[in-house]
Design an enzyme around this catalytic site. Structure first.
Site, PDB file in Angstrom:
ATOM      1  N   GLU A 110      -7.108  -0.419  -2.341  1.00 24.29           N
ATOM      2  CA  GLU A 110      -7.510  -1.618  -1.586  1.00 24.29           C
ATOM      3  C   GLU A 110      -9.004  -1.947  -1.691  1.00 24.29           C
ATOM      4  O   GLU A 110      -9.369  -3.116  -1.769  1.00 24.29           O
ATOM      5  CB  GLU A 110      -7.088  -1.487  -0.124  1.00 24.29           C
ATOM      6  N   TYR A 139     -10.270  -1.074   2.975  1.00 24.51           N
ATOM      7  CA  TYR A 139     -10.517  -2.379   2.377  1.00 24.51           C
ATOM      8  C   TYR A 139     -12.015  -2.686   2.275  1.00 24.51           C
ATOM      9  O   TYR A 139     -12.553  -2.924   1.198  1.00 24.51           O
ATOM     10  CB  TYR A 139      -9.850  -3.477   3.223  1.00 24.51           C
ATOM     11  N   HIS A 178      -4.640  -6.651  -7.693  1.00 27.98           N
ATOM     12  CA  HIS A 178      -3.876  -5.397  -7.671  1.00 27.98           C
ATOM     13  C   HIS A 178      -3.135  -5.133  -8.993  1.00 27.98           C
ATOM     14  O   HIS A 178      -2.706  -4.007  -9.246  1.00 27.98           O
ATOM     15  CB  HIS A 178      -2.835  -5.429  -6.554  1.00 27.98           C
ATOM     16  N   ASP A 235       0.473   4.217   7.057  1.00 28.18           N
ATOM     17  CA  ASP A 235       0.038   2.961   7.658  1.00 28.18           C
ATOM     18  C   ASP A 235      -1.239   3.119   8.482  1.00 28.18           C
ATOM     19  O   ASP A 235      -2.003   2.169   8.628  1.00 28.18           O
ATOM     20  CB  ASP A 235       1.137   2.445   8.593  1.00 28.18           C
ATOM     21  N   GLU A 269       1.643  -6.887  -3.502  1.00 24.18           N
ATOM     22  CA  GLU A 269       1.405  -6.983  -4.941  1.00 24.18           C
ATOM     23  C   GLU A 269       2.547  -6.469  -5.808  1.00 24.18           C
ATOM     24  O   GLU A 269       2.303  -5.796  -6.814  1.00 24.18           O
ATOM     25  CB  GLU A 269       0.122  -6.230  -5.269  1.00 24.18           C
ATOM     26  N   HIS A 308      -6.416 -11.637  -4.339  1.00 21.32           N
ATOM     27  CA  HIS A 308      -6.302 -10.227  -3.958  1.00 21.32           C
ATOM     28  C   HIS A 308      -5.055  -9.587  -4.582  1.00 21.32           C
ATOM     29  O   HIS A 308      -5.144  -8.542  -5.240  1.00 21.32           O
ATOM     30  CB  HIS A 308      -6.273 -10.124  -2.431  1.00 21.32           C
ATOM     31  N   GLU A 309      -3.911 -10.215  -4.398  1.00 17.05           N
ATOM     32  CA  GLU A 309      -2.674  -9.611  -4.916  1.00 17.05           C
ATOM     33  C   GLU A 309      -2.682  -9.570  -6.446  1.00 17.05           C
ATOM     34  O   GLU A 309      -2.217  -8.608  -7.050  1.00 17.05           O
ATOM     35  CB  GLU A 309      -1.437 -10.361  -4.403  1.00 17.05           C
TER      36      GLU A 309
HETATM   37  N1  BES Z   1      -0.888  -3.801  -0.500  1.00 14.78           N
HETATM   38  C1  BES Z   1      -1.289  -4.561   0.630  1.00 14.78           C
HETATM   39  C2  BES Z   1      -0.256  -4.594   1.704  1.00 14.78           C
HETATM   40  C3  BES Z   1       0.140  -3.244   2.272  1.00 14.78           C
HETATM   41  C4  BES Z   1      -0.781  -2.239   2.469  1.00 14.78           C
HETATM   42  C5  BES Z   1       1.443  -3.015   2.623  1.00 14.78           C
HETATM   43  C6  BES Z   1      -0.372  -1.003   2.993  1.00 14.78           C
HETATM   44  C7  BES Z   1       1.830  -1.808   3.147  1.00 14.78           C
HETATM   45  C8  BES Z   1       0.918  -0.790   3.332  1.00 14.78           C
HETATM   46  C9  BES Z   1      -1.678  -5.987   0.246  1.00 14.78           C
HETATM   47  O1  BES Z   1      -2.261  -6.089  -1.010  1.00 14.78           O
HETATM   48  C10 BES Z   1      -2.702  -6.467   1.228  1.00 14.78           C
HETATM   49  O2  BES Z   1      -3.736  -5.865   1.315  1.00 14.78           O
HETATM   50  N2  BES Z   1      -2.423  -7.554   1.939  1.00 14.78           N
HETATM   51  C11 BES Z   1      -3.341  -8.145   2.884  1.00 14.78           C
HETATM   52  C12 BES Z   1      -4.034  -9.345   2.308  1.00 14.78           C
HETATM   53  C13 BES Z   1      -5.373  -9.087   1.742  1.00 14.78           C
HETATM   54  C14 BES Z   1      -6.031 -10.383   1.317  1.00 14.78           C
HETATM   55  C15 BES Z   1      -6.297  -8.295   2.595  1.00 14.78           C
HETATM   56  C16 BES Z   1      -2.573  -8.653   4.085  1.00 14.78           C
HETATM   57  O3  BES Z   1      -1.362  -8.729   4.048  1.00 14.78           O
HETATM   58  O4  BES Z   1      -3.201  -8.995   5.063  1.00 14.78           O
HETATM   59 ZN    ZN Z   2      -4.181  -5.173  -1.019  1.00 15.95          ZN
END
Ligand code: BES
Ligand code: ZN
Length: 623
Positions: free
Chosen positions: A339, A404, A320, A396, A292, A316-317
């Site tokens: 999230e 989520y 954010h 992470d 995002e 989703h993005e």
């Molecule tokens: N912000 C996250 C990606 C992220 C989280 C990067 C933690 C680094 C550390 C992003 O918004 C995300 O959640 N992406 C998901 C997609 C979503 C629809 C669940 C993904 O990449 O799977």
């Molecule tokens: Zn996210």
């Protein structure tokens, strides 16, 4: 009253007034000083001195794979004698305070956090400048060869900052509590275009120099840069796509409903705060579905299915832009605030555009993910708390279905308990009253109690949801007739070993995913073949369907239709962590780690560090 007495009174009252003054000053100073909460993932001490604005001036060199230049900060200085930045794998050449060279020291290196850069300043210092370069160990950057791009002609570079990787390409106070505006000058090879999480160019410049401005204050993990041979196409007057030439038209078509999503989101929680909303489609090694970055979502090309069926990731993005970018988790222990809220909001946007049936299917898939995650953490139930304690751990580790989907279920249950109308009023005011600030779990709970629960005299087990393990028993039960039909279809197929293709002719991607993921444990390779021969799942061009089909193929020893070579091709080409880790996990579960390693040795060089780190650990791979 004689003169002496008057004098005494006068002196006494002057003394008292000045005492009060000092107290007042102390109070405001204290208030200011405790503005930032303690956290485990940054060396910065922002209560002493905090960055307020960044001016970045860098060269991007594709031959040496190095970014070099200066990062200058305007700072808020609480009479400090030093300011501390986070760095990791950076070379620091020189530091200036208000234009004059000053002493600096790089502290001890920590494998996770990197090194503190301690810079000597005085109580009046207003600006610092760090001259630096990146190294080949940088974790945020992925330098791609032309072969790794869609057009195969030019190299490509992108950054990934979340959670604590921005410090590997910019020396910075890398805590989500920090908020900075920024401007940047970026020089790239003149065949390429640079874009950032900022106001962006729509065309290439002649000399490869680009100027950026981000006037709204953002957290450091949201600083982002992509450089490649890309073009821009609008989808509305405030939204559009960037992508390589061979992808840009398909991207424009796939994401043509973006404006509708923005309108739906604004109707829920208030005006979009970032002016422009663009999406850049990156090469397939991008480790996430989407990221995002403000004004410019970074996206995987695996979203381009040709039928807009995977665009919930864009919802989703986009979501954010409120939950995360406007109101930001103060620490990575509060990640669910980013999230969980976003999955809930994503679901509402999808409902507004495509109806309740679709939203319920997405919700039920989230619920299934959550239950699997909770089961997987049965020996470490503290990982299933919404509020985490990630001290000494990589943020992470908190990127699980708990943040989520448990976050989503909490908010969904809250919505059902208080009623949608009240809940929406509450959420809107939450975003509006905390815009451009950071939020801790504790402060959120306080706000929730005061502005929703106590206000309407409603009792709710908030603490159980947030501070306890597992899923509370009052979790709202999402139901889907569509999915009930899918379950029945699986039963029928397995009972008769025949497929009535007609039942699936109108299935959405969600139904397909539910179908494939809910095969029973004892499904045979022969039955998998019957299903594959009917629906040609091995050759699907929908990446989500492919991912779950490959997972099942590995788990149930299915080898028909050349699926093994398809799996290998997918794992080598795609670096989206969620996808590839799901498939590698299936190899581990099916006791086929050697097969996985054979593929991984070919694939690893194509992966961004965040994906490689996850899979290294999963397969016990040593470089
Ligand atoms: N912000 C996250 C990606 C992220 C989280 C990067 C933690 C680094 C550390 C992003 O918004 C995300 O959640 N992406 C998901 C997609 C979503 C629809 C669940 C993904 O990449 O799977
Ligand atoms: Zn996210």
């Amino acid at each position: 009253m004689n003169i002496k007495n008057t004098l005494v009174i006068l002196i006494a009252s002057i003394f008292m007034i000045s005492c009060n003054e000092t107290k007042k000053e102390e109070k405001t100073a204290q208030k200011k000083a405790s503005k930032y909460v303690e956290e485990h993932h940054s060396y910065a001490k922002p209560n002493e001195a905090a960055a307020k604005h960044l001016s970045l001036n860098i060269d991007v060199n594709f031959d040496t794979k190095v970014i070099s230049g200066t990062a200058s900060y305007e700072i808020e200085n609480n009479k400090a004698s030093q300011i501390i930045l986070d760095t990791k794998y950076l070379v620091i050449d020189k530091v200036e305070a208000d234009g004059k060279p000053t002493k600096f020291e790089l502290g001890q290196a920590d494998e996770l956090l990197g090194q503190p850069l301690k810079i000597a300043i005085n109580k009046d210092t207003k600006k610092i400048t760090v001259h630096y370069k990146t190294t080949d160990k940088t974790e945020a950057l992925q330098w791609l060869t032309p072969q790794q791009t869609a057009d195969k002609k030019q190299p490509f570079l992108f950054t990934q900052g979340e959670a604590i990787l921005t410090r590997t390409w910019i020396p910075i106070q890398d805590s989500p509590q920090i908020r900075i505006s920024y401007d940047a000058t970026v020089r790239v090879p003149k065949e390429l275009m640079a874009v950032m999480s900022a106001e962006n160019p729509k065309e290439k410049t002649a000399n490869g120099e680009y100027h950026f401005k981000m006037r709204q204050k953002i957290s450091p993990y949201l600083l982002a840069l992509a450089v490649g041979d890309i073009a821009y196409k609008p989808v509305s007057d405030r939204a559009g796509v960037y992508a390589e030439k061979s992808v840009v038209d398909a991207a424009q078509e796939e994401f043509s409903e973006t404006e509708k999503m923005i309108v739906a989101a604004e109707n829920l929680y208030g005006k979009y705060a970032w002016d422009q909303y663009d999406i850049i489609v990156l090469p397939p090694s991008f480790p996430f579905g989407g990221m995002e970055n403000p004004r410019l979502t970074f996206a995987t090309p695996t979203l381009i299915a040709g039928d807009k069926s995977l665009t919930s990731v864009i919802a989703h993005e986009l979501a954010h832009s409120w939950s995360g970018n406007l109101v930001t988790n103060a620490t990575w222990d509060d990640f669910w605030l980013n999230e969980g809220f976003t999955v809930y909001f994503e679901n509402r946007i999808m409902e507004a555009l495509y109806g309740k049936e679709r939203a319920d299917m997405l919700g039920l898939i989230a619920r299934q993910d959550l239950d699997e995650e909770v089961a997987g953490f049965k020996d470490a139930p503290e990982n299933t708390h919404l509020k985490l304690n990630l001290k000494g751990r990589n943020p992470d580790d908190g990127m699980t279905s708990i943040a989520y989907d448990k976050g989503f279920m909490f908010l969904k249950t809250l919505e059902k308990t208080v009623g949608r109308e009240k809940f929406d009023v509450f959420l809107k005011s939450y975003f509006q009253s905390h815009a451009f600030s950071t939020m801790t779990t504790e402060r959120f709970v306080e706000y929730l109690n005061k502005n929703l629960l106590e206000k309407h005299n409603i009792s709710f087990n908030t603490n159980e949801w947030i501070y306890n393990a597992g899923v509370p028993s009052n979790a709202f039960e999402i139901k889907s007739d569509k999915f009930e039909n899918v379950k029945q279809t699986i039963k029928n197929i397995l009972k008769t070993n025949k497929v009535d293709k007609n039942v699936a002719k109108d299935w959405t991607t969600q139904e397909w995913v539910y179908f494939i993921r809910n095969f029973p444990e004892d499904i045979t390779p022969k039955q998998m073949a019957i299903i594959d021969n009917a629906f040609d799942l091995t050759n699907t061009t929908n990446s989500h369907k492919a991912m779950v089909w490959y997972e099942q193929s590995v788990l149930h020893n299915y080898h028909g239709n050349n699926v093994d070579s398809k799996i290998e091709e997918f794992l080598v080409r795609v670096g989206r962590r969620w996808y590839v880790s799901t498939i590698y996990k299936a190899f581990v579960k099916a006791d086929k780690v050697d097969d996985a390693l054979k593929i991984y040795k070919k694939a690893r060089a194509n992966y961004h560090s965040v994906t490689a780190n996850t899979i290294d650990a999963m397969l016990g791979y040593k470089k």
